[in-house]
Design a protein around this motif. Structure first.
Motif, PDB file in Angstrom:
ATOM      1  N   ASN A 225      33.578  23.525 -16.419  1.00 21.40           N
ATOM      2  CA  ASN A 225      33.423  23.771 -17.883  1.00 21.40           C
ATOM      3  C   ASN A 225      34.404  24.669 -18.442  1.00 21.40           C
ATOM      4  O   ASN A 225      34.962  24.524 -19.574  1.00 21.40           O
TER       5      ASN A 225
ATOM      6  N   THR B 124      38.988  23.693 -18.791  1.00 22.97           N
ATOM      7  CA  THR B 124      39.472  23.581 -20.013  1.00 22.97           C
ATOM      8  C   THR B 124      40.549  24.312 -20.230  1.00 22.97           C
ATOM      9  O   THR B 124      41.376  24.340 -20.909  1.00 22.97           O
TER      10      THR B 124
ATOM     11  N   SER C  69      28.806  29.043 -19.776  1.00 24.70           N
ATOM     12  CA  SER C  69      29.965  28.417 -19.781  1.00 24.70           C
ATOM     13  C   SER C  69      30.414  27.835 -21.014  1.00 24.70           C
ATOM     14  O   SER C  69      31.531  27.881 -21.524  1.00 24.70           O
ATOM     15  N   LYS C  70      29.401  27.502 -21.785  1.00 20.80           N
ATOM     16  CA  LYS C  70      29.674  26.921 -23.138  1.00 20.80           C
ATOM     17  C   LYS C  70      29.868  27.942 -24.235  1.00 20.80           C
ATOM     18  O   LYS C  70      30.680  27.765 -25.144  1.00 20.80           O
TER      19      LYS C  70
ATOM     20  N   GLY D 214      32.856  18.065 -18.468  1.00 22.09           N
ATOM     21  CA  GLY D 214      31.938  19.025 -18.362  1.00 22.09           C
ATOM     22  C   GLY D 214      30.693  18.555 -17.643  1.00 22.09           C
ATOM     23  O   GLY D 214      30.297  17.593 -17.685  1.00 22.09           O
TER      24      GLY D 214
ATOM     25  N   SER E  82      32.057  22.854 -26.553  1.00 23.49           N
ATOM     26  CA  SER E  82      30.990  23.680 -26.262  1.00 23.49           C
ATOM     27  C   SER E  82      29.549  22.993 -26.336  1.00 23.49           C
ATOM     28  O   SER E  82      29.689  21.865 -26.119  1.00 23.49           O
ATOM     29  N   SER E  83      28.714  23.787 -26.706  1.00 21.93           N
ATOM     30  CA  SER E  83      27.215  23.129 -26.814  1.00 21.93           C
ATOM     31  C   SER E  83      26.552  24.053 -27.711  1.00 21.93           C
ATOM     32  O   SER E  83      26.733  25.123 -27.740  1.00 21.93           O
TER      33      SER E  83
ATOM     34  N   TYR F  49      24.985  27.079 -17.773  1.00 21.20           N
ATOM     35  CA  TYR F  49      25.498  26.128 -18.625  1.00 21.20           C
ATOM     36  C   TYR F  49      25.855  26.771 -19.996  1.00 21.20           C
ATOM     37  O   TYR F  49      26.993  26.590 -20.450  1.00 21.20           O
TER      38      TYR F  49
END
Length: 270
Positions: free
Chosen positions: A136, A140, A180-181, A87, A163-164, A177
């Motif tokens: 990302n 995946t 995407s997560k 990522g 993820s985040s 960001y």
């Protein structure tokens, strides 16, 4: 319950959490196929890892991704674990420099009491947004799609997506960001529901501050600001996260699927 004799594919394997996962999985007896964009990093790190094979490619290229899984199919006929650790936080050095500048202004304003409201929306180009999403999210998806037939051939297995915490909280940062997560969380849940009848479990990790090259792209002030969100005031090591990956990859987590675990120092509490 362990990984002895298991076959694993790990993306983002040349550094950070992907490399820590590769080392930990090999220590547990797995054979690891590592994918990363950086050939030099793969060659350097994987030359020291018995039972590891490196493939340099861009996971946003679905054809290149498929070639790696075709190789796994021809050599083993099955797959047991997929770890999607690849990522990006920002798509370029220029984008990262802009983020650091905006965070610097925000921190300076806090020190003086002068109001400052960071704006990222209008600074993001189509190309930057698309590139982050391509790596990302699309990447995946491509690896999961390629892995599923091999996981089914093994009679089941485990997929672990990164993820985040940024995808689960409202944090002022470039929107590509967290978008995407957050998408990874939805992808994980949908895949978990579809693949459960085949004994394939799909879970996600949503970490906060982890001591990786991507995290260290940020300047010291940005790191301090991020740590201020955490009750535990330290950055975690990739090796700590690798232990969670081992848990999710083995039978120890046999009743976990569709879950998002957050090793975030308490930044996210649910």
């Amino acid at each position: 319950m362990g990984l002895n004799g298991k076959i694993a594919v790990i993306t983002g394997a040349a550094s950070g959490m992907g490399l820590a996962a590769a080392k930990a999985f090999i220590d547990e007896g797995a054979t690891v196929y590592g994918i990363d964009l950086r050939r030099d990093g793969l060659d350097r790190e994987f030359s020291r890892l018995p039972g590891a094979r490196g493939f340099a490619l861009d996971i946003a290229d679905s054809a290149a991704v498929n070639e790696v899984f075709d190789r796994v199919a021809s050599e083993h006929g099955r797959l047991d674990v997929l770890v999607n650790a690849a990522g990006v936080g920002t798509p370029s050095k220029e984008a990262q420099d802009l983020v650091d500048q905006i965070h610097g202004r925000a921190l300076a304003s806090m020190g003086t009491g002068t109001p400052y409201f960071p704006e990222f929306l209008t600074t993001i180009s189509d190309e930057d947004f698309d590139r982050v999403m391509a790596i990302n999210v699309n990447g995946t998806f491509y690896t999961i799609r390629a892995a599923v037939p091999l996981l089914k051939a093994a009679g089941g297995g485990s997929i672990i997506n990164f993820s985040s915490v940024a995808g689960l909280m409202g944090i002022v940062m470039p929107l590509y960001y967290p978008a995407s997560k957050a998408a990874i969380v939805g992808l994980t849940k949908a895949a978990a529901a579809e693949l459960a009848p085949f004994n394939i479990r799909v879970n996600a990790l949503a970490p906060a501050g982890i001591d990786t090259p991507m995290f260290r792209q940020a300047d010291d002030e940005t790191v301090e600001a991020l740590l201020s969100l955490q009750p535990l005031k330290r950055v975690a090591s990739p090796e700590e996260i690798a232990q969670t990956l081992i848990f999710l990859a083995t039978g120890a987590s046999a009743h976990y699927t569709g879950q998002t675990l957050s090793p975030s120092g308490g930044a996210l509490m649910v």
